[in-house]
Design an enzyme around this catalytic site. Sequence first.
Site, PDB file in Angstrom:
ATOM      1  N   HIS A 234       0.758  -1.268   0.097  1.00 19.13           N
ATOM      2  CA  HIS A 234       0.005  -0.052  -0.236  1.00 19.13           C
ATOM      3  C   HIS A 234       0.934   1.278  -0.189  1.00 19.13           C
ATOM      4  O   HIS A 234       1.775   1.428   1.133  1.00 19.13           O
ATOM      5  CB  HIS A 234      -0.739   0.021   1.260  1.00 19.13           C
ATOM      6  CG  HIS A 234      -1.690   1.153   1.405  1.00 19.13           C
ATOM      7  ND1 HIS A 234      -1.535   2.081   2.462  1.00 19.13           N
ATOM      8  CD2 HIS A 234      -2.871   1.714   0.562  1.00 19.13           C
ATOM      9  CE1 HIS A 234      -2.795   2.869   2.207  1.00 19.13           C
ATOM     10  NE2 HIS A 234      -3.418   2.635   1.215  1.00 19.13           N
TER      11      HIS A 234
ATOM     12  N   HIS B 264      -0.497  10.463  -2.771  1.00 23.25           N
ATOM     13  CA  HIS B 264      -1.940  10.169  -2.175  1.00 23.25           C
ATOM     14  C   HIS B 264      -2.958  11.339  -2.148  1.00 23.25           C
ATOM     15  O   HIS B 264      -4.141  11.274  -2.464  1.00 23.25           O
ATOM     16  CB  HIS B 264      -1.739   9.654  -0.601  1.00 23.25           C
ATOM     17  CG  HIS B 264      -3.194   9.136  -0.065  1.00 23.25           C
ATOM     18  ND1 HIS B 264      -3.866  10.205   0.647  1.00 23.25           N
ATOM     19  CD2 HIS B 264      -3.903   8.126  -0.257  1.00 23.25           C
ATOM     20  CE1 HIS B 264      -4.906   9.715   0.872  1.00 23.25           C
ATOM     21  NE2 HIS B 264      -4.917   8.376   0.615  1.00 23.25           N
TER      22      HIS B 264
HETATM   23  O1  G3P Z   1      -6.975   2.096  -2.389  1.00 29.25           O
HETATM   24  C1  G3P Z   1      -7.239   1.395  -1.392  1.00 29.25           C
HETATM   25  C2  G3P Z   1      -6.782   2.272  -0.190  1.00 29.25           C
HETATM   26  O2  G3P Z   1      -5.686   2.642  -0.397  1.00 29.25           O
HETATM   27  C3  G3P Z   1      -7.760   3.305  -0.156  1.00 29.25           C
HETATM   28  O3  G3P Z   1      -7.280   4.178   0.887  1.00 29.25           O
HETATM   29  O4  G3P Z   1      -6.868   6.470   1.070  1.00 29.25           O
HETATM   30  O5  G3P Z   1      -5.039   4.799   1.225  1.00 29.25           O
HETATM   31  O6  G3P Z   1      -5.950   5.541  -0.907  1.00 29.25           O
HETATM   32  P1  G3P Z   1      -6.457   5.322   0.533  1.00 29.25           P
HETATM   33 CA    CA Z   2      -5.246   3.938  -2.738  1.00 28.37          CA
END
Ligand code: G3P
Ligand code: CA
Length: 270
Positions: A18, A61
């Site tokens: 992630h 992000h």
């Molecule tokens: O894309 C899955 C997860 O990353 C969604 O939340 O805010 O971390 O992009 P975010």
């Molecule tokens: Ca994401």
Amino acid sequence: LSVNAKTLKHEEFMNVAHRGASGYAPEHTFFAYDKGHYEIGADYIEVDLQMTKDGHLIALHDEKLDRTTNGTGLVKDHTLAEIKQLDAGSWFNEKYPEYANEAYVGAQVPTLDEVISRYGKNANYYIETKSPDVYPGMEEALLAVLDQHGLLKEGRLKQGHVLVQSFSNESLLKMHQLNSDVPLVQLTSKGFMSSATEATLRQIKTYADGFGPSFQDLTKENTALLKSIGFEIHPYTVNKEEDMRRLNDYGVDGVFTNYPDVYERISNEK
Ligand code: G3P
Ligand code: CA
């Protein structure tokens, strides 16, 4: 990992780094991606997309530069050349001194093009269209970059090298319209599952192969329902061992995690 997209069927738990292995290195920098991809061997590099004033897709992000760089203001008000001057690593050293590394100072914000150039055609990319309403043309720009790298060839899409995820169903529907071979994953916000009807979930399945809920939304029962509808289920963002074990027991197909080394270990316990 063996994936058979377009239905995303795979044979083991899918480990998505992630924002890269962002528990250990500054998110969405080559340091975090290198750690996730080369060191840990996660199955997917997760890339969140924003678009610069001059139309380049970058891996970041937030809509704003402030949290993860030494810049300020909106990405859409800055050119790529301006963003390339910024330091996307020092904030991490300040926030996470236990993982601080001098090498992170001055880390650049990568473009999507640079990410794919670095990790190549055989890496797997889990790409999120962020704020598509703020960036008209983001989906077309994404497809153009994928095409330049030869990633849209039917065989490659079927191998699942690229998955496209979004909280925006409009963005996913647009992707589906532009290229129906790209496997899509519908993300939903925390709390969505408490009000979602089976009919709503089945409607999502008409365009999305995968479902990415907040991990806190999942129960054994609704995971079984999502499976019965035919979704691959990839909850976000699962960082604790006990949650990883519980979700694997429910029958999820993989998780987004900042600690892909931990998920690798948990997934190989049995
Ligand atoms: O894309 C899955 C997860 O990353 C969604 O939340 O805010 O971390 O992009 P975010
Ligand atoms: Ca994401």
